[in-house]
Every structure is written in C-alpha cells, then in structure tokens.
Motif scaffolding. Structure first.
Motif, PDB file in Angstrom:
ATOM      1  N   LEU A  20      -4.940  -5.287  -5.245  1.00 50.18           N
ATOM      2  CA  LEU A  20      -5.422  -4.921  -3.914  1.00 50.18           C
ATOM      3  C   LEU A  20      -4.985  -3.509  -3.543  1.00 50.18           C
ATOM      4  O   LEU A  20      -5.763  -2.737  -2.981  1.00 50.18           O
ATOM      5  N   ARG A  23      -7.286  -1.115  -5.286  1.00 50.43           N
ATOM      6  CA  ARG A  23      -8.608  -1.051  -4.644  1.00 50.43           C
ATOM      7  C   ARG A  23      -8.581  -0.180  -3.394  1.00 50.43           C
ATOM      8  O   ARG A  23      -9.518   0.571  -3.133  1.00 50.43           O
ATOM      9  N   ILE A  24      -7.523  -0.304  -2.622  1.00 48.88           N
ATOM     10  CA  ILE A  24      -7.402   0.483  -1.387  1.00 48.88           C
ATOM     11  C   ILE A  24      -7.294   1.968  -1.727  1.00 48.88           C
ATOM     12  O   ILE A  24      -7.956   2.806  -1.118  1.00 48.88           O
ATOM     13  N   ASP A  27     -10.574   3.292  -2.916  1.00 50.71           N
ATOM     14  CA  ASP A  27     -11.512   3.408  -1.801  1.00 50.71           C
ATOM     15  C   ASP A  27     -11.239   4.656  -0.952  1.00 50.71           C
ATOM     16  O   ASP A  27     -12.065   5.045  -0.135  1.00 50.71           O
ATOM     17  N   VAL A 122      -6.811  -6.505   4.826  1.00 50.30           N
ATOM     18  CA  VAL A 122      -6.713  -7.007   3.464  1.00 50.30           C
ATOM     19  C   VAL A 122      -6.053  -8.379   3.493  1.00 50.30           C
ATOM     20  O   VAL A 122      -5.096  -8.596   4.233  1.00 50.30           O
ATOM     21  N   TYR A 136     -10.784  -5.904   2.253  1.00 46.21           N
ATOM     22  CA  TYR A 136     -10.362  -6.087   0.863  1.00 46.21           C
ATOM     23  C   TYR A 136      -9.822  -7.507   0.712  1.00 46.21           C
ATOM     24  O   TYR A 136      -9.056  -7.973   1.560  1.00 46.21           O
TER      25      TYR A 136
END
Length: 166
Positions: A20, A23-24, A27, A122, A136
C-alpha cells in the motif's frame, strides 16, 4: 460449524502495508500527516507512515463496532480529539484496517475535509457493499477478518476475566 474467516498474519500485514505504501508513492500522493482511525487503523497507520517516511501522525477515535457483528446506530467520535486546527491546507492520509460498512470511513473523511484537509484514504481490506471505499486498498473480502493484533482478544479475557491489581 465454524464460520470461514479471512486470517491476516503478521507477515501478511507487513506485505500489505508495504504494498500500500508503494502504491501511494507511485500515485504521487505525498502526505503531510498520517491519521489513523483508532483502534483498528493504529497499527496500519504506523506501518504505512514508516513506509512513506512521514513522521507527523495523529488519530481519530471512532466507535462503531461493539463486537463481532454488533454495531451502534451510527459511528461516534470519542475523546481525545484530533487537533483539527493543524489540518487546513495539509495533505492527509487517513488509514483504517477495513472499510466494512464504510460509514466510519465516510465520517472520518468528511470531518477531515471540513477541517480544510486534502484527504486520501487507505484500508487494508474493503467489504463488498461498503458505502464508502478508500482511495487505496489491499484486498476485498466478504469474510470476517482476524487481524493479528486482535484475533486473540484481550489478555484479561484470556485470563478468565480477572485483572491483576497493581
């Protein structure tokens, strides 16, 4: 018959929060502060804050689930209060363990946005039919989730309901 459950291990938790965090970063969202929804979001928020290199952390204390499958009529904020005066213009990453009904997540996002924050959220897990989904998430499951920090219950329960005095 025992109900089937999703079981998250400590190793799985580490992999989930690392993924996670990645991914952040990928992004392009760079939070100024990480805010946990306590209690379930405290450990994921800490792990993700470390993964992102964010040192400013806080928590919103929200009660909704009072037990397995038992909830209040609506999520309620509990003390101590988060210093909302710090948030105007800040990029906030809101973290919880699961978006089940989504009502707690929706309340927290709205509260932070009303305080003037740019909010992304998230969760490790989402549930089908949640009224609010995080920006997320790691996985979706319809099952009750056994998290490694709460699956065993409290040590007081484990010890037969008696608490030692100091």
């Amino acid at each position: 018959m025992t109900q089937e459950r999703e079981k998250l291990t400590w190793d799985g938790f580490g992999a989930a929060t690392r993924e996670l965090s990645r991914r952040i970063v990928d992004d392009g969202f760079v939070p100024d502060v990480v805010v946990a929804i306590a209690r379930g979001g405290l450990l994921p928020a800490g792990a993700i804050a470390y993964g992102l290199g964010v040192k400013s952390c806080g928590a919103l204390n929200v009660e909704f689930y009072t037990g397995i499958g038992t909830v209040l009529d609506a999520p309620e904020l509990l003390p101590p209060d988060l210093d909302l005066g710090y948030l105007p213009g800040k990029r906030v990453l809101l973290v919880d363990d699961v978006a089940d009904s989504g009502r707690t997540l929706a309340l927290a996002v709205r509260l932070l946005q009303e305080a003037g924050a740019d909010v992304r959220s998230v969760c490790i897990y989402t549930k089908p039919g949640s009224v609010a989904l995080p920006d997320y998430a790691w996985r979706e499951t319809p099952l009750w989730i056994d998290f490694p920090w709460s699956a065993k219950g409290t040590v007081v329960e484990e010890d037969g309901g008696t608490q030692a005095s100091a």
